[in-house]
Design an enzyme around this catalytic site. Structure first.
Site, PDB file in Angstrom:
ATOM      1  N   GLU A 276     -12.872   6.010  17.580  1.00  0.00           N
ATOM      2  CA  GLU A 276     -12.084   7.095  18.176  1.00  0.00           C
ATOM      3  C   GLU A 276     -12.878   8.394  18.305  1.00  0.00           C
ATOM      4  OE1 GLU A 276      -9.573   9.685  17.782  1.00  0.00           O
ATOM      5  OE2 GLU A 276      -8.373   8.910  19.441  1.00  0.00           O
TER       6      GLU A 276
ATOM      7  N   ILE B 193     -13.568  -1.478  12.902  1.00  0.00           N
ATOM      8  CA  ILE B 193     -13.154  -2.499  11.928  1.00  0.00           C
ATOM      9  C   ILE B 193     -11.640  -2.569  11.837  1.00  0.00           C
ATOM     10  CG2 ILE B 193     -12.964  -2.784   9.424  1.00  0.00           C
ATOM     11  CD1 ILE B 193     -15.516  -3.792  10.294  1.00  0.00           C
ATOM     12  N   ASP B 194     -11.018  -1.399  11.874  1.00  0.00           N
ATOM     13  CA  ASP B 194      -9.587  -1.290  11.581  1.00  0.00           C
ATOM     14  C   ASP B 194      -8.703  -1.746  12.733  1.00  0.00           C
ATOM     15  OD1 ASP B 194     -10.351  -0.201   9.190  1.00  0.00           O
ATOM     16  OD2 ASP B 194      -9.841   1.857   9.710  1.00  0.00           O
TER      17      ASP B 194
ATOM     18  N   GLY C 265      -8.325   0.100   6.213  1.00  0.00           N
ATOM     19  CA  GLY C 265      -7.243   0.530   7.076  1.00  0.00           C
ATOM     20  C   GLY C 265      -6.749   1.895   6.653  1.00  0.00           C
ATOM     21  N   ARG C 266      -7.458   2.923   7.103  1.00  0.00           N
ATOM     22  CA  ARG C 266      -7.121   4.273   6.655  1.00  0.00           C
ATOM     23  C   ARG C 266      -5.834   4.772   7.318  1.00  0.00           C
ATOM     24  NH1 ARG C 266     -10.751   7.200   3.696  1.00  0.00           N
ATOM     25  NH2 ARG C 266     -12.431   5.745   4.198  1.00  0.00           N
TER      26      ARG C 266
ATOM     27  N   GLN D 290     -16.182  -5.645   3.524  1.00  0.00           N
ATOM     28  CA  GLN D 290     -15.441  -5.964   4.743  1.00  0.00           C
ATOM     29  C   GLN D 290     -16.148  -5.517   6.021  1.00  0.00           C
ATOM     30  OE1 GLN D 290     -10.951  -5.000   4.040  1.00  0.00           O
ATOM     31  NE2 GLN D 290     -12.111  -4.043   2.405  1.00  0.00           N
TER      32      GLN D 290
ATOM     33  N   ARG E 297      -3.232  -7.293 -11.621  1.00  0.00           N
ATOM     34  CA  ARG E 297      -4.618  -6.870 -11.500  1.00  0.00           C
ATOM     35  C   ARG E 297      -4.912  -6.461 -10.062  1.00  0.00           C
ATOM     36  NH1 ARG E 297      -4.198  -7.093 -16.012  1.00  0.00           N
ATOM     37  NH2 ARG E 297      -5.367  -8.154 -17.652  1.00  0.00           N
TER      38      ARG E 297
END
Lengths: 342, 342, 342, 342
Positions: free
Chosen positions: B104, B127-128, B171-172, B274, B266
């Site tokens: 972006e 990636i996202d 995935g921000r 990734q 956990r």
């Protein structure tokens, strides 16, 4: 409503994920009841059913193969086959409709049964990606990944020995696996059923790659027919009886490439490893989504259709759209890739 | 024509495959000349270029990372930045246009430069999968495969110990990796930025899975914000200064889940694995095709646009279509998946 | 001191890791100088050398194949071959000794050269694990992993179709790959060169597995000879000329198993994918350690020996200990595994 | 004879393969009867047993986790614990002996029970490879493969961004995983519990790699203690309460490396993915063989011992040999590897 599910035709990674998707959505959201049908149409004809609950589909998204078994039985054959007998069998078990997961042959049979009054919904399944009316079918991505990884391995050996390596991949009628795995692995020649080539054209490509200092990699669909192959065999005094004994087309190409280019050439036929085992993430997602939407379609009474992938969506299309012609590699897609090995 | 190529932003499997596709098509089909631009916009501003021939891109389709290097430099910043300076720099090196491979931010800068008179063509990279105007972007499939395989591993440990396992994935701002990997791995809870949830809702899903005899698997996007988290922290007397020290959101969720459900829990933060390494076959094919079509677009003078995937085709879209809003997970896609863990 | 390094014989994952280990230890710890020898003994005979520095071996531990190239040339053949010529060639290039990385044939040649006065040190290399005097050789673990993963895939297809699957793996003279991959994948029959079996014995094992509800998996070494095969062929009027055309032993077994058991049976010949590509971690560590110790051995003047793995240690053994007899699968190891399919 | 089998301690790939090996050999060769013990020593204490037949272990060689469940219960604790109570419980179920698959703690408990008159046989299990008296333990090879693959991925990102990447791997008390994965992935610094280092030493290694044009890769065992770390924290006014919140040691090292070298540095904590999922072929073979030999040992009445791998053989050793001290990385093994990053 009670719904039967069957898987038919060759093995394909993602079958179990479809089954899981259907059963989870169908039981939890819609309160449908399911039975598993054993070994494809064979189980329909024989009335070979078993209850399929949420418990049976636990953990299946990653599991290769099909818990239902599969066969290549034609539902219109045999004394208990045909629409009328099948309708009776289904009625006897109070089964209201069938979800048939399969390829061209399966969907053709499904369509015929639908036209004969049986409630059938289709889910497209083909390793080869040869079905129209869906962008991709599950199993294809896994097969391409396996073929690509295998070719990555073959390349290092080609480089070490300055050899030409030939990889034969699946694709009886269409060249999608060869095209995609060939692009992914950086092949120098891609031989597919849709694009006829002579051995001299192939050898020329091999020589060009060799002359640039590369160890040539040739990928060939099992269904590729070499131009002039018949003549070549009869020149050698080999008749039709002997030809199938010569193994796959990869094993036919290798010695011919070696003879013309003078370059040591080895063939590998990847075979069944392309259609077994755990599905890729892409195929798990696609198969699961097809299963979820198949459950929706059942509730909507959308019989006579199949669920399919278009862009990022799952849609429904009438059986007819998927049947008749195969989804072959179009000329422009082949030329697109050919620019890579110019 | 001489064209510069740059890669910008975070690492992404497939960058090298794009570069290779551009250079092979550009040099062999169109006789274009290429220069590599080092470290994204930094190299444009600094005039840091090097010749990029067919030889340099040999064997790159499978190689992770980018041979061009990357950075997060803004081309409008610094004494040598800005459209006017850049135009001079490019003119000085006789560079006719730039292919910018990025996300972006990169494409926004590319658009601004284009509007300021610089020839720029875009190739979407994330990636996202958070860019609009492309069905998928390369790198995403690889990331989903890695996350899925990791969660397959976590599941066996969850089962052995009857534990709840939490996997934090990338995935921000959008939840695509969590959604797809969660479907593929059979997660019981999927927490994404687009769908706010409270810890009680999450714990309830965990408990339901546990009560069905499953070892619950929770997948959470790094950008997920827990509803009521601020209050929770202030209850514990923790201020903003301490919060980032607590690690990723996965490490925030795990103790809370354990506290409410009483189930040992956990967390694993998958992190950078990734976004590195060899791309999946899907990403290699997509990236290569984008590269091939970028070379076509250059020859067509299609500046101010980016190449993108729609269905099975590669098309061109104006930068604007990809910018402004992110490609978030739509509500219906989340609900589709939610039917699996009902 | 200036040392030449060569790789000889078939490709094997880990060759590059050995080269890297030798060069890093040799240059940094001992200040040795290295030259790469192209294409095995061919390069020795032809004096085809190039400088090999730390820079050339960068990043090689994970890279399949060999940057030195390989061949099957015999150093005692041809007009420039033989110990005397080679001694002159090496002297002319001021090369003080050779590290030869190869299998039985390579080490036999190395030993003969050593006895003829040339400084040669060996590093054992064999996919098949057929060398004595080393617990394992690098490449073997990778091959077993690849064969195991392939058989994992074949199993799901066998289960789905209720078929017998036959996997042919490498092993011309010894059955180690078949034994280990067979144990790992849970094969029901393991056919190796060391243990003669008739087709009836194999079919009986297949039938027993089928009767327990399993889809039988048969793994066979390429070098397995079926008892009574000659008779079988002559019964069919096939002579020796036709036999090699029938493909690998896997393709011989499958139709025979199908004929006797009545169970649909398919063969897959794994072929060259077992010897290419990136090495497993085990092989990277083993190969790197062998390389490190080879550099030590050079400095110690331990010519006429090879480095080898014993337990967790790397030791030195005289060439003779590794030569003469092959490391075959001992009877007790086969029986150990046979208990699994009782 | 009726034998109970238990798995105890942390999850480890290969547990199921051991169970399968024991049951197949025990039932088919020796006509033993088996019961599964649920959740380790917890199941012994509670008498939580279930019949374990050939059917239950079908297909288990490739399956991660343990079908028996596991826990960290101490058999000498609680009202029903202790040798006397356990002897009664076993007698009540006519169980003649126990095969305990576990690590140091499990085997110590097993030894104590054996000394108190209970028939116990051990199978060593440790991801970390920290048990003496066995060359390797199953699970370790899988963990090293996973860590290596993860670091292969981190490297491409390090190269693209010219960053230092830090990977934290398992190893609470010993550095075997870090050592082997570090060698395999070509790490530039290996930090293990056995070899104390200061942050300045680490930063110096990082800088050296950077100066050679490499993107430095640091691998660190979770149990590594940085020399001078306590002082560093107190300098920052952080007390013991805050330290555990800072995450793993990798997350401690990264900002320090960045501060000293000025190089952007990122940490990844691999965590639980190293101990779950399908075992490597090596671990499947090792685990299966240990299981087969455990069945032999039971029949021989070799209680008070554990089966173990020495060279290529499976042998028996008294519990004592494995207990007491851990199998740490010896100095010469660390120095051997250190020669690689000189």
């Amino acid at each position: 409503m009670k719904i039967g599910i069957l898987t038919s035709g060759g093995d394909c990674p993602g079958l179990n994920a479809v089954i899981r998707g259907v059963v989870l959505k169908g039981t939890m959201t819609y309160d449908l009841e399911f039975v598993g049908i054993r070994d494809g149409w064979r189980g329909v004809v024989d009335g070979d059913f078993f209850p399929l609950t949420r418990h049976e589909v636990k953990g299946l998204s990653k599991v290769g193969g099909t818990i239902l078994g599969t066969s290549r039985t034609n539902p219109y054959e045999g004394p208990r086959g045909g629409a009328e007998n099948i309708a009776k069998t289904l009625y006897g078990h109070r089964i209201d409709g069938i979800i048939a997961i399969g390829g061209e042959g399966t969907l053709a049979a499904a369509n015929r049964l639908y036209n004969d009054g049986i409630n059938v919904l289709g889910v497209p399944k083909t390793i080869d990606n040869d079905l129209r009316a869906t962008d991709y079918s599950f199993g294809f991505d896994t097969a391409v990944n396996i073929a690509t990884e295998a070719m990555d391995r073959l390349r290092t050996t080609g480089d070490s020995h300055q050899r030409c390596m030939v990889a034969e991949v699946m694709g009886r009628h269409v060249g999608w696996i060869a095209l995609h795995a060939g692009i992914a692995a950086g092949a120098h020649v891609i031989c597919i059923p849709e694009v006829p080539m002579s051995i001299d054209q192939i050898a020329e490509q091999v020589s060009k790659a060799r002359d640039r200092g590369r160890a040539p990699l040739v990928v060939v669909s099992e269904g590729f027919t070499l131009q002039g192959m018949d003549e070549a065999y009869s020149d050698k005094g080999l008749d039709a009886f002997n030809r199938p004994r010569l193994g796959g087309i990869g094993e036919v190409l290798a010695p011919e490439i070696e003879r013309i280019t003078g370059m040591e050439t080895r063939a590998t036929v990847l075979g069944h490893i392309q259609r077994g085992g755990s599905p890729s993430a892409f195929d798990r997602v696609l198969a699961t989504r097809l299963g979820l939407h198949a459950a929706d379609a059942v509730v909507d009474g959308a019989w006579g259709q199949m669920v399919s992938m278009q862009g990022t969506d799952i849609v429904r299309v009438p059986f007819e759209e998927a049947l008749g012609e195969l989804n072959t590699v179009p000329q422009y897609r082949y030329e697109e890739a050919a620019a890579l090995f110019g």
